[in-house]
Design a protein around this motif. Structure first.
Motif, PDB file in Angstrom:
ATOM      1  N   THR A   1       0.897  -1.054   0.094  1.00 21.23           N
ATOM      2  CA  THR A   1       0.070  -0.166   0.090  1.00 21.23           C
ATOM      3  C   THR A   1       0.810   1.232  -0.009  1.00 21.23           C
ATOM      4  OG1 THR A   1      -1.992  -1.003   0.958  1.00 21.23           O
ATOM      5  CG2 THR A   1      -1.855   1.113   1.433  1.00 21.23           C
TER       6      THR A   1
ATOM      7  N   TYR B   1       4.281   0.841   2.040  1.00 28.59           N
ATOM      8  CA  TYR B   1       4.130  -0.075   3.153  1.00 28.59           C
ATOM      9  C   TYR B   1       3.993  -1.616   2.901  1.00 28.59           C
ATOM     10  CZ  TYR B   1       2.839   3.999   5.863  1.00 28.59           C
ATOM     11  OH  TYR B   1       2.635   5.181   6.658  1.00 28.59           O
TER      12      TYR B   1
ATOM     13  N   ARG C   1       2.841  -4.350   3.773  1.00 26.73           N
ATOM     14  CA  ARG C   1       1.988  -4.982   4.631  1.00 26.73           C
ATOM     15  C   ARG C   1       0.465  -4.903   4.324  1.00 26.73           C
ATOM     16  NH1 ARG C   1       2.329  -0.608   9.431  1.00 26.73           N
ATOM     17  NH2 ARG C   1       4.433  -0.354   9.105  1.00 26.73           N
ATOM     18  N   GLY C   2      -0.161  -5.723   4.679  1.00 25.17           N
ATOM     19  CA  GLY C   2      -1.613  -5.962   4.256  1.00 25.17           C
ATOM     20  C   GLY C   2      -2.474  -7.062   4.892  1.00 25.17           C
ATOM     21  N   VAL C   3      -3.598  -7.148   4.005  1.00 21.87           N
ATOM     22  CA  VAL C   3      -4.392  -8.512   4.490  1.00 21.87           C
ATOM     23  C   VAL C   3      -4.299  -9.509   3.503  1.00 21.87           C
ATOM     24  CG1 VAL C   3      -6.620  -9.062   5.222  1.00 21.87           C
ATOM     25  CG2 VAL C   3      -5.788  -6.844   5.874  1.00 21.87           C
TER      26      VAL C   3
ATOM     27  N   TYR D   1      -2.214 -11.690   8.149  1.00 18.45           N
ATOM     28  CA  TYR D   1      -1.601 -10.109   8.110  1.00 18.45           C
ATOM     29  C   TYR D   1      -0.246 -10.161   7.962  1.00 18.45           C
ATOM     30  CZ  TYR D   1      -5.886  -8.431  10.163  1.00 18.45           C
ATOM     31  OH  TYR D   1      -7.217  -8.092  10.373  1.00 18.45           O
ATOM     32  N   ARG D   2       0.358  -9.193   7.313  1.00 22.95           N
ATOM     33  CA  ARG D   2       1.788  -9.065   6.923  1.00 22.95           C
ATOM     34  C   ARG D   2       2.092  -7.668   7.601  1.00 22.95           C
ATOM     35  NH1 ARG D   2       2.388  -7.782   2.225  1.00 22.95           N
ATOM     36  NH2 ARG D   2       0.300  -7.927   1.615  1.00 22.95           N
ATOM     37  N   LEU D   3       3.083  -7.634   8.466  1.00 18.35           N
ATOM     38  CA  LEU D   3       3.599  -6.412   9.136  1.00 18.35           C
ATOM     39  C   LEU D   3       4.941  -6.244   8.619  1.00 18.35           C
ATOM     40  CD1 LEU D   3       1.943  -6.044  12.706  1.00 18.35           C
ATOM     41  CD2 LEU D   3       1.816  -4.410  10.659  1.00 18.35           C
ATOM     42  N   GLY D   4       4.912  -5.537   7.530  1.00 15.70           N
ATOM     43  CA  GLY D   4       6.424  -5.420   6.616  1.00 15.70           C
ATOM     44  C   GLY D   4       6.844  -4.051   6.946  1.00 15.70           C
ATOM     45  N   ASP D   5       8.047  -3.954   6.504  1.00 23.30           N
ATOM     46  CA  ASP D   5       8.934  -2.781   6.328  1.00 23.30           C
ATOM     47  C   ASP D   5       8.100  -1.585   5.634  1.00 23.30           C
ATOM     48  OD1 ASP D   5      10.502  -4.224   7.601  1.00 23.30           O
ATOM     49  OD2 ASP D   5      11.973  -4.172   6.129  1.00 23.30           O
ATOM     50  N   THR D   6       8.347  -0.446   5.896  1.00 23.43           N
ATOM     51  CA  THR D   6       7.913   0.691   5.214  1.00 23.43           C
ATOM     52  C   THR D   6       9.049   1.325   4.568  1.00 23.43           C
ATOM     53  OG1 THR D   6       6.454   1.162   6.973  1.00 23.43           O
ATOM     54  CG2 THR D   6       6.985   2.982   5.429  1.00 23.43           C
TER      55      THR D   6
END
Lengths: 360, 360, 360, 360
Positions: free
Chosen positions: C242, C257, C259-261, C280-285
């Motif tokens: 995103t 970002y 990250r996402g669903v 969920y992914r909570l990755g780097d920005t």
């Protein structure tokens, strides 16, 4: 669970409840007792964490052979006596920062632990946060290049402490992080401290520390009890990249800037300094995702691991001494109008730093 | 328009075009000439502002009786000679900061102007911004109470200058603002400077200045050419309120925090300092709307007004000298490993500061 | 320089000076004339850019065989007549957004240009900014995956326009960007518009546009003249990453970002929707560095290139028509209390989009 | 303490523990029991709050004459049955938002409470936060003037719920706040809803609500489960001032802008709308300090006060119904491609709103 050890928390004031909660929840530990002269205060902590024995006598705790270790959260001026008593009783010790309120007493504590072969750990909590662990890893892996400067700001409206100035209250946080992340640990050539007491509180409420290193780099720390805006920010400038840690921005705590100044060192080395070629890089910015864990949980695990493996803890007594040496030199500099005070080169960082994976 | 005066701009490099544009547009002035050794460079400036004579000889400009004043934007090391020649020729002078590259030369310039009854103004541009003018007004009106501390940060990726270090390049901005807003002007007891040159550029690229004042308050300045994040922020802590000036936040440049620490001075004055009562106020925050005007336009008007009214300019030679005195002491401190260097108490701020209304 | 073409700017009001300045500075163009009914206004623009002929008659400009092209910055309601006259005279045309004030008139203009083989370009300026060009490139290269939603906010305290509502004043910016970055151009199924006129200004001052696409994704635009806080932000959600474009944050304009669903589409397709696996992914920005160039300079170059290469301009008349079709449908929806109004499927995006390199 | 009442918490899932903790700590309440079909889950909650009876049967709780009230935190689809059983047993009820999963069932619950003279309260938690209570006060006191628009954004990476869409999951927060702060409560003329399901989850994951009011003003709500950036912001535009509530900025949660657009209504009322005089005000910004208290603590106190004083709770069943009516209309609009769906005008806000002081 043969590795499970038993611990008592000494001191049920500001920090004790946090220690109690984390040792209670940690699978490596069994929380045996909360010890405080004020029984009611100790009881409240014991209730809040779901139960533990309450003791008002330190001697009683130390005499209990079933207790392997103690976590000490009493005022700094009592650390030496309490820690030495615990070591004498054969207990492993983790003690709240700062290690002691003077360099000399700190030395004695470190020696006492070494003589008895016990683990003496300083609770440098910040070193166990995901952000600081990642910063250390990035520096170790060379992502930032050589460190050129570190600028740390920790300012907020803070309670004026009755017995310590702003340096001893706040700077241990910054200094312990510096010790943890810098490849050689916190080993500046000298310390210059500037303090101000504009309200007449009888001690410095605003403080600045300059820490020049042998290689031309510098660290600087700004601590302040009188600022209505809260800032907790560290800028770490490297030859390759620069990192900004903004601890109050949970959505982007770390930012790594792939930009900087390059200087043509060959031309710079000549007499013609004016001709030194300078070039700029304006690269991308990158913000790594960080795992979420409570720092004190990782600290408690590291304490257990150090005991089990018979090795120094990641933030051991020597780390505590390196921080204490800077605070001690700062206090002298403060009395000498900011003159540079050399820092004794003892307490080398261990040659074999324990790998990061242990607590990751 | 009998009050309209004629001016020439000397120097068509980095800052000259801005001066030329503003004097051209100002109804109090007629821009007569652009003077630079490099005719093409001068011509480009003349074209860009819509026309002016181009001259390559300073002597020619100074010999022109039709020219009342000169605005000098040449390198700092040339300021003394150019300014003194202009004053000798009877011209009023405004000169880019810093006033000179040494305290001694600056003194001579101030004396020369005084002897001839001419206006000598330092172009401390920031003092003419709406934000700084409002800060001065708020302090004058007592909104902040007594000033306890000022912390100024001005860091960015900046070109390493060939002939000056980061103190002489950037700190004049912070120091001139301090001189402008502090009720007594910039008159610290002493200066301690810490510098670092981690890239081997041959001069400090990172600098810290500590400026303790007689009443226990302190100002501190951090200037840095090597930071990939740009910060231009000044925190001004007062006994009543604290102000934060964030020059990079156009939507909320000034914030005034109605909060702070109160100390019961009566108890603090007793031997029992530990018992000093401390209380906190957590009040509202307020951000005043600022008018929009270009600082250089206000500076040009003030120069004209000072000449017309036969009075010192708001940022006169004495203001320039107070800044120069601190830079000079900083240079000495830097060579003395940061030792505190007293600042000469000359150049008192004028007892009758010109009222703010003049340039509002 | 055989490729250098001659252009006249028609209209010396708000936008004309920017066009004049950029065509004057562009090596592909020679600025021949500024045309405005108000001679003084035209003269001021000519002077400010360093000289150009001043004409008050459009006919005179169009009759001048030495002029190859015109850049039109007159009110939208005059676009049709001025553009058609220019095309009839054989001039290439670039016209300020929106292309016209009605869909029908826009169609005629596009047909007229096609019949004569002339370039008709819409000045969708935002499409030539470094940020938007980079967004398009990231989407084209698949960095974001499939686009799930776009949410665009453009709110500020804005002048209530006398002849258009907030949709026609501000939304062309958002819509032209959507047209430029979405792989298929701006081709929603329908448009729903919600407007409000709480001050009784006689037209919508607050507006919301919903643009559902055939594949289940949606774009939404919020435009507002009454907001004291200025926001210009676009969130582009993709299946892989995103992107957030914050046009008011020059230090970090684009953030990507990682990250996402993720939804397990196989299970989602079954009757058991509740069991759909979500992860969920909570990755780097990541924030890419952007080159600095003025958008209008790139626009002027693209206009020249399109003429030279005999190809449609990147933001050609069809792009203008896709934006106009949405504005037209929005106006109908507004009168129908927000009912969904289908958008005509004409004006397909060109199958061979000109590559980004041309203007990079 | 004769006023102390006894309560049971029904449901030990996501929200139940928060309710249990707050009722346990509240001096007006005695927490008697935690009720959940899953005994272990209930026990964990009872342990965590320091003890309470654990019950697995709702009937058992309702049959206990010593229990005055129940706090219900079960899934929305069960609210009707559980609430009605509790009311039938003579218990006062506070129920998690939304009141019910359909308008019809909600009506029955409100009627049942009225018939028995019992308090039925909806746990609109946000209405008890210091920020929202201050917003309501500012509007009541006329600080903002008449409300022109409200724009609310609540977006984040959120778990796709198995049984509800993003409207029913997130919008109750925004709608309950609107109901609480708007002078007439949440009484829009109609509702238009736009939803998108770009991942094929089987329900809207992105949603937009437009709520036009009779006087020309509008409220708009954006809820989104798929955004990697978290935004919780409400802009409330008034004729006198505009307020921005940024719930993720603890240092400046509320900002009040003393600026806006003024329109000369006299001229606007004439046929010559184009001539309507528009003027701007660019005033100061102000951020009030907020007290710190937990919203649920204030909610629990208000529940007790409503029972004691025999009056409707601040967020009573009618408030719950006004929120439910909008959600219900939104669901219909969603199936009708966003067509405007009128909202039934029942459930007028009480003429005598309980004063704010009660819960302050």
């Amino acid at each position: 669970m043969p590795d499970r050890r038993t611990i008592a928390v000494i001191g049920a004031g500001y920090w004790g409840p946090n220690l109690a909660r984390n040792f209670k929840a940690n699978p490596d530990w069994e929380l045996a007792a909360i010890c405080d002269l004020d029984r009611e205060r100790a009881q409240r902590v014991a209730d809040a964490v779901g139960g533990a024995a309450v003791v008002t006598s330190l001697d009683e705790v130390l005499a209990d052979a079933a207790i392997d270790a103690v976590a000490i959260a009493t005022p700094a001026r009592t650390h030496h006596d309490v820690v030495c008593a615990a070591l004498a009783a054969g207990k492993h010790v983790v003690v709240e920062k700062p290690l002691a309120d003077s360099r000399e007493l700190g030395e004695r504590m470190v020696r006492a632990a070494a003589e008895r072969g016990l683990v003496l750990m300083t609770d440098h909590t910040y070193c166990y946060t995901p952000a600081v662990m990642r910063i250390r890893q990035l520096i170790e892996e060379g992502e930032l290049g050589d460190i050129l400067f570190v600028d740390s700001v920790r300012i907020n409206l803070g309670l004026i402490q009755p017995d310590v100035d702003v340096f001893w209250d706040l700077a241990p946080h910054d200094l312990s992080v510096l010790d943890f992340i810098l490849p050689g640990g916190l080993r500046p050539k000298s310390v210059s401290a500037q303090g101000a007491d504009p309200l007449g509180a009888g001690k410095a409420c605003i403080g600045y520390l300059s820490l020049p290193f042998g290689n031309g780099s510098i660290a600087h720390v700004h601590v302040n009890w009188l600022s209505p805006t809260k800032i907790r920010q560290m800028v770490i400038g490297g030859t390759k990249r620069t990192l900004v840690w903004d601890d109050l921005n949970p959505q982007q705590r770390l930012s790594i800037y792939d930009r900087g100044v390059d200087i043509d060192r060959q031309s710079a080395a000549t007499a013609e300094r004016r001709a030194a070629t300078v070039s700029y890089r304006l690269g991308d910015t990158w913000s790594p995702a960080l795992p979420e864990h409570e720092a004190l949980a990782a600290m408690a695990s590291e304490f257990a691991a150090a005991i089990s493996e018979g090795r120094p803890a990641r933030t051991d007594g020597h780390a505590g001494m390196r921080v204490l040496s800077v605070l001690d030199a700062a206090a002298i500099s403060l009395r000498a109008a900011g003159a540079a005070v050399p820092v004794d080169a003892g307490h080398a960082s261990p040659s074999n730093r324990s790998p990061l994976e242990v607590v990751a």
